[in-house]
Design a protein around this motif. Structure first.
Motif, PDB file in Angstrom:
ATOM      1  N   ALA A   1       0.838  -1.205   0.000  1.00 24.10           N
ATOM      2  CA  ALA A   1       0.000   0.000   0.000  1.00 24.10           C
ATOM      3  C   ALA A   1       0.867   1.247   0.000  1.00 24.10           C
ATOM      4  O   ALA A   1       0.550   2.247  -0.664  1.00 24.10           O
ATOM      5  CB  ALA A   1      -0.924  -0.008   1.212  1.00 24.10           C
ATOM      6  N   LYS A   2       1.986   1.187   0.723  1.00 26.49           N
ATOM      7  CA  LYS A   2       2.917   2.318   0.771  1.00 26.49           C
ATOM      8  C   LYS A   2       3.487   2.603  -0.621  1.00 26.49           C
ATOM      9  O   LYS A   2       3.639   3.759  -1.020  1.00 26.49           O
ATOM     10  CB  LYS A   2       4.042   2.004   1.765  1.00 26.49           C
ATOM     11  N   VAL A   3       3.778   1.526  -1.366  1.00 22.13           N
ATOM     12  CA  VAL A   3       4.291   1.671  -2.736  1.00 22.13           C
ATOM     13  C   VAL A   3       3.261   2.368  -3.617  1.00 22.13           C
ATOM     14  O   VAL A   3       3.585   3.286  -4.380  1.00 22.13           O
ATOM     15  CB  VAL A   3       4.656   0.295  -3.334  1.00 22.13           C
ATOM     16  N   SER A   4       2.012   1.943  -3.500  1.00 23.44           N
ATOM     17  CA  SER A   4       0.965   2.497  -4.370  1.00 23.44           C
ATOM     18  C   SER A   4       0.622   3.942  -4.029  1.00 23.44           C
ATOM     19  O   SER A   4       0.038   4.641  -4.848  1.00 23.44           O
ATOM     20  CB  SER A   4      -0.300   1.633  -4.295  1.00 23.44           C
TER      21      SER A   4
ATOM     22  N   LYS B   1      11.846   8.189  -5.096  1.00 25.86           N
ATOM     23  CA  LYS B   1      12.761   7.397  -4.270  1.00 25.86           C
ATOM     24  C   LYS B   1      12.014   6.585  -3.218  1.00 25.86           C
ATOM     25  O   LYS B   1      12.355   5.423  -2.962  1.00 25.86           O
ATOM     26  CB  LYS B   1      13.754   8.345  -3.588  1.00 25.86           C
ATOM     27  N   GLU B   2      11.003   7.176  -2.627  1.00 27.04           N
ATOM     28  CA  GLU B   2      10.220   6.484  -1.606  1.00 27.04           C
ATOM     29  C   GLU B   2       9.552   5.240  -2.191  1.00 27.04           C
ATOM     30  O   GLU B   2       9.515   4.178  -1.562  1.00 27.04           O
ATOM     31  CB  GLU B   2       9.163   7.417  -1.018  1.00 27.04           C
ATOM     32  N   GLN B   3       9.060   5.373  -3.426  1.00 24.62           N
ATOM     33  CA  GLN B   3       8.419   4.236  -4.087  1.00 24.62           C
ATOM     34  C   GLN B   3       9.436   3.140  -4.395  1.00 24.62           C
ATOM     35  O   GLN B   3       9.162   1.944  -4.203  1.00 24.62           O
ATOM     36  CB  GLN B   3       7.726   4.687  -5.364  1.00 24.62           C
ATOM     37  N   GLU B   4      10.615   3.532  -4.847  1.00 23.35           N
ATOM     38  CA  GLU B   4      11.679   2.564  -5.155  1.00 23.35           C
ATOM     39  C   GLU B   4      12.064   1.762  -3.909  1.00 23.35           C
ATOM     40  O   GLU B   4      12.257   0.544  -3.975  1.00 23.35           O
ATOM     41  CB  GLU B   4      12.913   3.296  -5.701  1.00 23.35           C
TER      42      GLU B   4
ATOM     43  N   ALA C   1      -2.439  -4.300 -10.159  1.00 29.90           N
ATOM     44  CA  ALA C   1      -1.981  -2.955  -9.792  1.00 29.90           C
ATOM     45  C   ALA C   1      -0.702  -2.599 -10.538  1.00 29.90           C
ATOM     46  O   ALA C   1      -0.529  -1.459 -10.991  1.00 29.90           O
ATOM     47  CB  ALA C   1      -1.761  -2.875  -8.284  1.00 29.90           C
ATOM     48  N   GLY C   2       0.179  -3.582 -10.698  1.00 34.01           N
ATOM     49  CA  GLY C   2       1.430  -3.338 -11.414  1.00 34.01           C
ATOM     50  C   GLY C   2       1.204  -3.017 -12.874  1.00 34.01           C
ATOM     51  O   GLY C   2       1.855  -2.134 -13.440  1.00 34.01           O
ATOM     52  N   GLU C   3       0.278  -3.726 -13.490  1.00 32.07           N
ATOM     53  CA  GLU C   3      -0.049  -3.466 -14.904  1.00 32.07           C
ATOM     54  C   GLU C   3      -0.601  -2.061 -15.082  1.00 32.07           C
ATOM     55  O   GLU C   3      -0.290  -1.375 -16.055  1.00 32.07           O
ATOM     56  CB  GLU C   3      -1.067  -4.497 -15.396  1.00 32.07           C
ATOM     57  N   ALA C   4      -1.438  -1.633 -14.145  1.00 33.34           N
ATOM     58  CA  ALA C   4      -2.089  -0.320 -14.274  1.00 33.34           C
ATOM     59  C   ALA C   4      -1.139   0.827 -13.956  1.00 33.34           C
ATOM     60  O   ALA C   4      -1.202   1.882 -14.591  1.00 33.34           O
ATOM     61  CB  ALA C   4      -3.305  -0.258 -13.362  1.00 33.34           C
TER      62      ALA C   4
END
Length: 221
Positions: free
Chosen positions: A110-113, A118-121, A165-168
Motif C-alpha cells: 500500500a505504501k508503494v501504491s 525514491k520512496e516508491q523505489e 496494480a502493477g499493470e495499471a
C-alpha cells in the motif's frame, strides 16, 4: 438456507473476495450485497458500527467483521470441505503466515501504491524482500496448504491484486522472473473455477488504480 448468510462486500476489495472464495469452496449458499463505500448502507453501519467497512458477514442476524476472523468462523461452523489444517501446529503456522501477509506485506504494498520517486523505489525493494520470504514458504509445495487449495491460499489470493496494480501503474513488484514459484502458484489457482469467479474485473480495476494515481499526483503538486 441462502438467506441465513449475507456477505456485504465491494468489488475491488481483496478482503471481500477472499471471503467469497471461502464461501464458494465450502459450498455455503449466501446472498452477496455490494456496498458503495462512499455512501455506506444503513445495514452496513448497523451491523458493523465499529469499523464501518467490508467484508461483513451476517449469519442468522449475527454480524462478523475482519476477513481472517470470518474465514475461521466459516470453517468452524461448516465443517465440510475444511480450509484450515487439521494438525494444530500446521494450523498455527497458517495463521502466522496469514498475519505476515496482512500485517507486513500488504501495508508495504500500500505504501508503494501511495508514493512516488525514491520512496516508491525503496518500497518496491521492501516488497521484493517480503515476497521472497513468502515464496520460500511455498517452495516444494503445490499450494500453500499442500496438495490442494486451503486457508493460506485463500488469504494469499490477494497477490492477484499485485499483478493488476502493477499493470495499471507501471510499477510491477511481482514478476515471473523474480518470483517463479509464486507465479506458478498463481497459474494453478486460475485453473480453479471458484477462484476465477472471485477475480476482479481487470479493466475496471485498472481504471480505479489510474484514478487513484492521478489523485495522488495532483495532491503532491
Amino acid at each position: 438456507m441462502a438467506e441465513e448468510v449475507k456477505l456485504f462486500g465491494m468489488w475491488a476489495s481483496p478482503f471481500s473476495r477472499r471471503v467469497e472464495l471461502a464461501l464458494k469452496l465450502k459450498g455455503i449458499p449466501y446472498e452477496y450485497i455490494e456496498e458503495d463505500l462512499s455512501n455506506k448502507s444503513p445495514s452496513l453501519l448497523k451491523y458493523n458500527p465499529i469499523h464501518k467497512k467490508v467484508p461483513l458477514l451476517v449469519h442468522k442476524e449475527k454480524p462478523l467483521a475482519e476477513s481472517l476472523v470470518i474465514l475461521e468462523y466459516l470453517d468452524e461452523t461448516w465443517t465440510n470441505n475444511p480450509i484450515l489444517p487439521q494438525d494444530p501446529y500446521e494450523r498455527a503456522m497458517a495463521r502466522f503466515w496469514a498475519k505476515f501477509i496482512d500485517e507486513k506485506l500488504l501495508p508495504t504494498a500500500a505504501k508503494v501504491s501511495h508514493s512516488t520517486g525514491k520512496e516508491q523505489e525503496q518500497g518496491v525493494e521492501e516488497v521484493h524482500q517480503q515476497l521472497k520470504i513468502l515464496e520460500n514458504e511455498l517452495k516444494g509445495k503445490e499450494f500453500f496448504a499442500g496438495q490442494s487449495i486451503g486457508y493460506l491460499d485463500i488469504v494469499a489470493h490477494v497477490l492477484f491484486w499485485f499483478y493488476s496494480a502493477g499493470e495499471a501503474s507501471g510499477v510491477q513488484a511481482l514478476t515471473t522472473e523474480k518470483f517463479p514459484i509464486i507465479s506458478e502458484w498463481i497459474e494453478k489457482l486460475i485453473k480453479i473455477e471458484a477462484v476465477n469467479e472471485c477475480r476482479i474485473p481487470k479493466e475496471k480495476h485498472h481504471d480505479l488504480i489510474r484514478l487513484r494515481r492521478e489523485s495522488l499526483k495532483s495532491a503532491s503538486k
